[in-house]
Design a protein around this motif. Structure first.
Motif, mmCIF file in Angstrom:
data_model
loop_
_atom_site.group_PDB
_atom_site.id
_atom_site.type_symbol
_atom_site.label_atom_id
_atom_site.label_comp_id
_atom_site.label_asym_id
_atom_site.label_seq_id
_atom_site.Cartn_x
_atom_site.Cartn_y
_atom_site.Cartn_z
ATOM 1 N N GLY A 70 0.793 -1.218 0.000
ATOM 2 C CA GLY A 70 0.000 0.000 0.000
ATOM 3 C C GLY A 70 0.826 1.269 0.000
ATOM 4 O O GLY A 70 0.475 2.260 0.630
ATOM 5 N N GLY A 71 1.959 1.247 -0.684
ATOM 6 C CA GLY A 71 2.834 2.412 -0.753
ATOM 7 C C GLY A 71 3.834 2.509 0.375
ATOM 8 O O GLY A 71 4.746 3.343 0.324
ATOM 9 N N ALA A 72 3.682 1.680 1.388
ATOM 10 C CA ALA A 72 4.627 1.698 2.517
ATOM 11 C C ALA A 72 5.709 0.644 2.311
ATOM 12 O O ALA A 72 5.458 -0.425 1.759
ATOM 13 N N ARG A 73 6.917 0.956 2.777
ATOM 14 C CA ARG A 73 8.027 0.023 2.687
ATOM 15 C C ARG A 73 8.276 -0.590 4.065
ATOM 16 O O ARG A 73 8.612 0.113 5.020
ATOM 17 N N ILE A 74 8.095 -1.915 4.162
ATOM 18 C CA ILE A 74 8.265 -2.633 5.415
ATOM 19 C C ILE A 74 9.590 -3.383 5.358
ATOM 20 O O ILE A 74 9.797 -4.221 4.470
ATOM 21 N N PRO A 75 10.542 -3.097 6.272
ATOM 22 C CA PRO A 75 11.830 -3.795 6.242
ATOM 23 C C PRO A 75 11.639 -5.302 6.364
ATOM 24 O O PRO A 75 10.851 -5.780 7.180
ATOM 25 N N MET A 76 12.359 -6.064 5.545
ATOM 26 C CA MET A 76 12.257 -7.527 5.577
ATOM 27 C C MET A 76 13.462 -8.108 4.850
ATOM 28 O O MET A 76 13.864 -7.610 3.798
ATOM 29 N N GLN A 77 14.039 -9.149 5.421
ATOM 30 C CA GLN A 77 15.158 -9.839 4.794
ATOM 31 C C GLN A 77 14.966 -11.336 4.968
ATOM 32 O O GLN A 77 14.238 -11.782 5.854
ATOM 33 N N GLY A 78 15.616 -12.112 4.134
ATOM 34 C CA GLY A 78 15.458 -13.552 4.232
ATOM 35 C C GLY A 78 16.680 -14.316 3.779
ATOM 36 O O GLY A 78 17.459 -13.844 2.947
ATOM 37 N N ASP A 79 16.823 -15.514 4.355
ATOM 38 C CA ASP A 79 17.864 -16.450 3.947
ATOM 39 C C ASP A 79 17.275 -17.603 3.135
ATOM 40 O O ASP A 79 17.999 -18.288 2.431
ATOM 41 N N THR A 80 15.966 -17.818 3.296
ATOM 42 C CA THR A 80 15.290 -18.897 2.589
ATOM 43 C C THR A 80 13.894 -18.436 2.196
ATOM 44 O O THR A 80 13.253 -17.675 2.922
ATOM 45 N N VAL A 81 13.446 -18.875 1.033
ATOM 46 C CA VAL A 81 12.136 -18.509 0.501
ATOM 47 C C VAL A 81 11.251 -19.745 0.499
ATOM 48 O O VAL A 81 11.633 -20.778 -0.038
ATOM 49 N N CYS A 82 10.069 -19.635 1.092
ATOM 50 C CA CYS A 82 9.135 -20.757 1.133
ATOM 51 C C CYS A 82 8.147 -20.679 -0.024
ATOM 52 O O CYS A 82 7.580 -19.625 -0.306
ATOM 53 N N LEU A 83 7.958 -21.831 -0.657
ATOM 54 C CA LEU A 83 6.901 -21.993 -1.639
ATOM 55 C C LEU A 83 6.052 -23.166 -1.191
ATOM 56 O O LEU A 83 6.560 -24.281 -1.032
ATOM 57 N N HIS A 84 4.783 -22.947 -0.934
ATOM 58 C CA HIS A 84 3.929 -24.034 -0.453
ATOM 59 C C HIS A 84 3.697 -25.058 -1.554
ATOM 60 O O HIS A 84 3.325 -24.709 -2.678
ATOM 61 N N GLY A 85 3.890 -26.329 -1.195
ATOM 62 C CA GLY A 85 3.801 -27.389 -2.183
ATOM 63 C C GLY A 85 2.410 -27.935 -2.406
ATOM 64 O O GLY A 85 2.216 -28.788 -3.275
ATOM 65 N N ASP A 86 1.408 -27.462 -1.628
ATOM 66 C CA ASP A 86 0.073 -28.034 -1.746
ATOM 67 C C ASP A 86 -0.853 -27.211 -2.627
ATOM 68 O O ASP A 86 -2.026 -27.533 -2.771
ATOM 69 N N GLY A 87 -0.353 -26.140 -3.227
ATOM 70 C CA GLY A 87 -1.177 -25.333 -4.118
ATOM 71 C C GLY A 87 -1.330 -25.996 -5.476
ATOM 72 O O GLY A 87 -0.473 -26.787 -5.891
ATOM 73 N N PRO A 88 -2.400 -25.701 -6.204
ATOM 74 C CA PRO A 88 -2.649 -26.357 -7.489
ATOM 75 C C PRO A 88 -1.608 -26.030 -8.549
ATOM 76 O O PRO A 88 -1.418 -26.790 -9.495
ATOM 77 N N HIS A 89 -0.932 -24.880 -8.407
ATOM 78 C CA HIS A 89 0.057 -24.472 -9.409
ATOM 79 C C HIS A 89 1.458 -24.430 -8.804
ATOM 80 O O HIS A 89 2.321 -23.681 -9.271
ATOM 81 N N ALA A 90 1.721 -25.243 -7.792
ATOM 82 C CA ALA A 90 2.978 -25.178 -7.059
ATOM 83 C C ALA A 90 4.185 -25.421 -7.964
ATOM 84 O O ALA A 90 5.184 -24.690 -7.896
ATOM 85 N N ALA A 91 4.120 -26.422 -8.816
ATOM 86 C CA ALA A 91 5.266 -26.732 -9.671
ATOM 87 C C ALA A 91 5.528 -25.609 -10.678
ATOM 88 O O ALA A 91 6.688 -25.239 -10.926
#
Length: 257
Positions: free
Chosen positions: A213-234
């Protein structure tokens, strides 16, 4: 010219079928992710599924994590329960041990532990439950890594107890302005387009924030999660894999001694 190379791990939940019920796109996802979180039999998984998941992950060279959850198959481990810290400790230790036997038998070793669903969020908010979860991981193997959400009590507790940890961000989930995930019960909690998931992920990795919404929220990551149970996961995983490499972001799991 591409910018300097950055590094990130791409993880997915794995082995969440049980009995005659099949969930996820495990085999297809293995071509694109660098680490997997295998269900340990409480929220999902059974001995046959756990063995097969461990064997597949070892053969693919993926880093293997235990994915302990609450004893709630009907709710897929996503419903909160009234738990004492001792419950969290016992449930966590029990499930790590169950998976580790199959991983060792397949010729691999555990790399990390990531709580599932409601346990992930409850321990991420509560210092007492976070303490119990981290103690259980350390008691099993102090060289294991903890995967937990950026800014959570779990990461703070891992730092306090001297446990290696990886801050997790989410590709296919949306965020609120306080940096928390949009609850699945609310509209637009999940990205439906792979391009939106990719854009969000690259912004966090390269710029250290997320735009809401136009605001910048600080966030950093070492690993990215992708849920495997979604219909388009692959398909999501394939696009993320391709897009991250194109952005000169190296994909590999965090190092374990």
């Amino acid at each position: 010219m591409p910018g300097p190379c950055r590094q990130i791990d791409l993880n997915c939940d794995f082995g969440e079928s049980y009995g005659t019920y099949t969930f996820g796109q495990d085999e297809a996802l293995l071509a694109f992710v660098t680490s997997v979180n295998i269900a340990c039999g409480f929220h999902a998984g059974d001995p046959h599924t756990i063995r097969e998941a461990a064997e597949r992950a070892v053969a693919a060279g993926a880093a293997i994590g235990a994915h302990p959850g609450l004893p709630d198959r009907l709710g897929f481990g996503r419903r909160e329960m009234a738990l004492a810290p001792q419950d969290v400790y016992d449930y966590t230790l029990y499930q790590i041990g169950a998976l580790e036997g199959f991983v060792r038998a397949a010729g691999g070793r555990l790399h990390h532990v990531k709580p599932h669903g409601a346990l992930y969020h409850m321990a991420g908010r509560s210092p007492e439950l976070a303490d119990a979860f981290v103690r259980a991981v350390r008691a099993f193997d102090p060289e294991l890594m903890l995967y937990a959400q950026w800014g959570s009590a779990l990461l703070a507790e891992a730092d306090r107890q001297g446990l290696r940890r990886a801050a997790e961000i989410f590709a296919d989930r949306t965020y609120r302005t306080d940096g928390s995930l949009t609850p699945r019960s609310e509209p637009n909690a999940v990205h439906l387009r792979a391009e939106d998931a990719l854009a969000q992920t690259i912004t966090i990795i390269t710029e250290g924030h997320i735009e809401i919404g136009g605001a910048r929220i600080p966030m950093q990551g070492d690993t990215v999660c992708l849920h495997g149970d979604g219909p388009h996961a692959a398909a999501f995983a394939a696009r993320l894999h391709e897009g991250l490499l194109s952005a000169n972001i190296e994909l590999r799991p965090p190092h374990r001694p």
